[in-house]
Design a protein around this motif. Structure first.
Motif, PDB file in Angstrom:
ATOM      1  N   THR A  61       0.826  -1.207   0.000  1.00 28.57           N
ATOM      2  CA  THR A  61       0.000   0.000   0.000  1.00 28.57           C
ATOM      3  C   THR A  61       0.859   1.256   0.000  1.00 28.57           C
ATOM      4  O   THR A  61       0.588   2.204  -0.744  1.00 28.57           O
ATOM      5  N   VAL A  62       1.895   1.273   0.825  1.00 34.90           N
ATOM      6  CA  VAL A  62       2.776   2.442   0.880  1.00 34.90           C
ATOM      7  C   VAL A  62       3.506   2.614  -0.449  1.00 34.90           C
ATOM      8  O   VAL A  62       3.632   3.736  -0.959  1.00 34.90           O
ATOM      9  N   LEU A  63       3.982   1.523  -1.035  1.00 33.66           N
ATOM     10  CA  LEU A  63       4.654   1.623  -2.327  1.00 33.66           C
ATOM     11  C   LEU A  63       3.714   2.116  -3.428  1.00 33.66           C
ATOM     12  O   LEU A  63       4.108   2.940  -4.264  1.00 33.66           O
ATOM     13  N   LEU A  64       2.490   1.637  -3.423  1.00 39.61           N
ATOM     14  CA  LEU A  64       1.519   2.110  -4.408  1.00 39.61           C
ATOM     15  C   LEU A  64       1.166   3.583  -4.194  1.00 39.61           C
ATOM     16  O   LEU A  64       1.015   4.346  -5.155  1.00 39.61           O
ATOM     17  N   PHE A  65       1.037   3.995  -2.915  1.00 37.88           N
ATOM     18  CA  PHE A  65       0.770   5.407  -2.645  1.00 37.88           C
ATOM     19  C   PHE A  65       1.921   6.277  -3.133  1.00 37.88           C
ATOM     20  O   PHE A  65       1.706   7.339  -3.730  1.00 37.88           O
ATOM     21  N   GLU A  66       3.161   5.840  -2.873  1.00 37.42           N
ATOM     22  CA  GLU A  66       4.312   6.613  -3.325  1.00 37.42           C
ATOM     23  C   GLU A  66       4.317   6.736  -4.845  1.00 37.42           C
ATOM     24  O   GLU A  66       4.624   7.798  -5.386  1.00 37.42           O
ATOM     25  N   SER A  67       3.989   5.659  -5.525  1.00 39.39           N
ATOM     26  CA  SER A  67       3.952   5.691  -6.993  1.00 39.39           C
ATOM     27  C   SER A  67       2.868   6.647  -7.484  1.00 39.39           C
ATOM     28  O   SER A  67       3.104   7.453  -8.401  1.00 39.39           O
ATOM     29  N   LEU A  68       1.687   6.574  -6.889  1.00 34.46           N
ATOM     30  CA  LEU A  68       0.603   7.476  -7.293  1.00 34.46           C
ATOM     31  C   LEU A  68       0.924   8.933  -6.962  1.00 34.46           C
ATOM     32  O   LEU A  68       0.579   9.836  -7.739  1.00 34.46           O
ATOM     33  N   ALA A  69       1.585   9.168  -5.841  1.00 33.03           N
ATOM     34  CA  ALA A  69       1.965  10.540  -5.481  1.00 33.03           C
ATOM     35  C   ALA A  69       2.978  11.087  -6.483  1.00 33.03           C
ATOM     36  O   ALA A  69       2.894  12.260  -6.876  1.00 33.03           O
ATOM     37  N   LYS A  70       3.898  10.244  -6.928  1.00 33.78           N
ATOM     38  CA  LYS A  70       4.869  10.704  -7.922  1.00 33.78           C
ATOM     39  C   LYS A  70       4.203  10.979  -9.267  1.00 33.78           C
ATOM     40  O   LYS A  70       4.571  11.926  -9.957  1.00 33.78           O
ATOM     41  N   ILE A  71       3.230  10.157  -9.640  1.00 29.19           N
ATOM     42  CA  ILE A  71       2.482  10.428 -10.871  1.00 29.19           C
ATOM     43  C   ILE A  71       1.737  11.748 -10.742  1.00 29.19           C
ATOM     44  O   ILE A  71       1.702  12.559 -11.677  1.00 29.19           O
ATOM     45  N   PHE A  72       1.156  11.991  -9.589  1.00 31.67           N
ATOM     46  CA  PHE A  72       0.445  13.231  -9.302  1.00 31.67           C
ATOM     47  C   PHE A  72       1.399  14.422  -9.397  1.00 31.67           C
ATOM     48  O   PHE A  72       1.077  15.454  -9.995  1.00 31.67           O
ATOM     49  N   LEU A  73       2.608  14.287  -8.823  1.00 26.87           N
ATOM     50  CA  LEU A  73       3.583  15.369  -8.861  1.00 26.87           C
ATOM     51  C   LEU A  73       4.157  15.548 -10.260  1.00 26.87           C
ATOM     52  O   LEU A  73       4.482  16.676 -10.656  1.00 26.87           O
ATOM     53  N   LEU A  74       4.289  14.457 -11.011  1.00 32.10           N
ATOM     54  CA  LEU A  74       4.745  14.568 -12.399  1.00 32.10           C
ATOM     55  C   LEU A  74       3.771  15.413 -13.222  1.00 32.10           C
ATOM     56  O   LEU A  74       4.179  16.187 -14.089  1.00 32.10           O
ATOM     57  N   ARG A  75       2.498  15.230 -12.940  1.00 39.37           N
ATOM     58  CA  ARG A  75       1.474  15.993 -13.645  1.00 39.37           C
ATOM     59  C   ARG A  75       1.635  17.488 -13.385  1.00 39.37           C
ATOM     60  O   ARG A  75       1.437  18.310 -14.278  1.00 39.37           O
ATOM     61  N   SER A  76       2.004  17.837 -12.165  1.00 40.46           N
ATOM     62  CA  SER A  76       2.131  19.252 -11.824  1.00 40.46           C
ATOM     63  C   SER A  76       3.408  19.879 -12.374  1.00 40.46           C
ATOM     64  O   SER A  76       3.535  21.095 -12.374  1.00 40.46           O
ATOM     65  N   THR A  77       4.362  19.069 -12.853  1.00 47.12           N
ATOM     66  CA  THR A  77       5.595  19.628 -13.414  1.00 47.12           C
ATOM     67  C   THR A  77       5.500  19.850 -14.917  1.00 47.12           C
ATOM     68  O   THR A  77       6.440  20.324 -15.525  1.00 47.12           O
ATOM     69  N   SER A  78       4.373  19.499 -15.502  1.00 46.19           N
ATOM     70  CA  SER A  78       4.166  19.682 -16.940  1.00 46.19           C
ATOM     71  C   SER A  78       4.125  21.175 -17.274  1.00 46.19           C
ATOM     72  O   SER A  78       3.581  21.978 -16.508  1.00 46.19           O
ATOM     73  N   PRO A  79       4.689  21.571 -18.416  1.00 42.67           N
ATOM     74  CA  PRO A  79       4.666  23.002 -18.774  1.00 42.67           C
ATOM     75  C   PRO A  79       3.261  23.528 -19.043  1.00 42.67           C
ATOM     76  O   PRO A  79       3.019  24.731 -18.927  1.00 42.67           O
TER      77      PRO A  79
END
Length: 150
Positions: A61-79
């Motif tokens: 669960t923690v690993l999946l949350f970390e992965s989803l949080a990184k996907i979420f943060l990747l979205r916010s770094t888009s130009p």
């Protein structure tokens, strides 16, 4: 968005993508490591298997949350991303990522060494500590950059 902040966000995009790939690799390695453990624990009884299942569920669960949080943060770094909708969810995800990785570093440091520790196990633990520390640094720098944006 200024050019300097835009360059920083592009750097965060690369860093978070690399960390996301490492998280998926770690998720696969956890699955590989847990399979023989469950086979061995099946001989000890139902209670031991239940306890191990709960621990494994928390880890996954923690690993999946970390992965989803990184996907979420990747979205916010888009130009093309617009911060006009608010930043609370992104900063919360970064703070939780920071908190979970701090816990991972502490638990891995506490579990390092000990009787019967193999060199491969120690190497894996220290690499996980290094990756968690890199994630903490990236999340902290991301939070500082978002704070400078506003």
């Amino acid at each position: 968005m200024s050019n300097q902040v835009s360059n920083r966000m592009y750097t965060f995009k690369k860093v978070f993508f690399i960390l996301l790939v490492l998280d998926f690799a770690e998720l696969i390695l956890v699955g590989i490591a847990l399979y023989p453990t469950f086979k061995q624990l099946a001989g000890y009884g139902q209670l031991m298997l239940g306890v191990a299942s709960v621990i494994a569920a928390v880890i996954v669960t923690v690993l999946l949350f970390e992965s989803l949080a990184k996907i979420f943060l990747l979205r916010s770094t888009s130009p093309t991303f617009s911060w006009s909708s608010g930043r609370k969810g992104y900063t919360t995800a970064a703070k939780l990522l920071l908190l979970f990785n701090l816990g991972a570093v502490l638990f891995n440091l506490l579990s390092a060494g000990g009787e019967g520790a193999t060199l491969i196990n120690q190497l894996r633990l220290y690499l996980q500590i290094l990756a968690s520390t890199a994630e903490m640094i990236a999340a902290f720098c991301y939070l500082r950059t978002v704070k400078k944006l506003f």
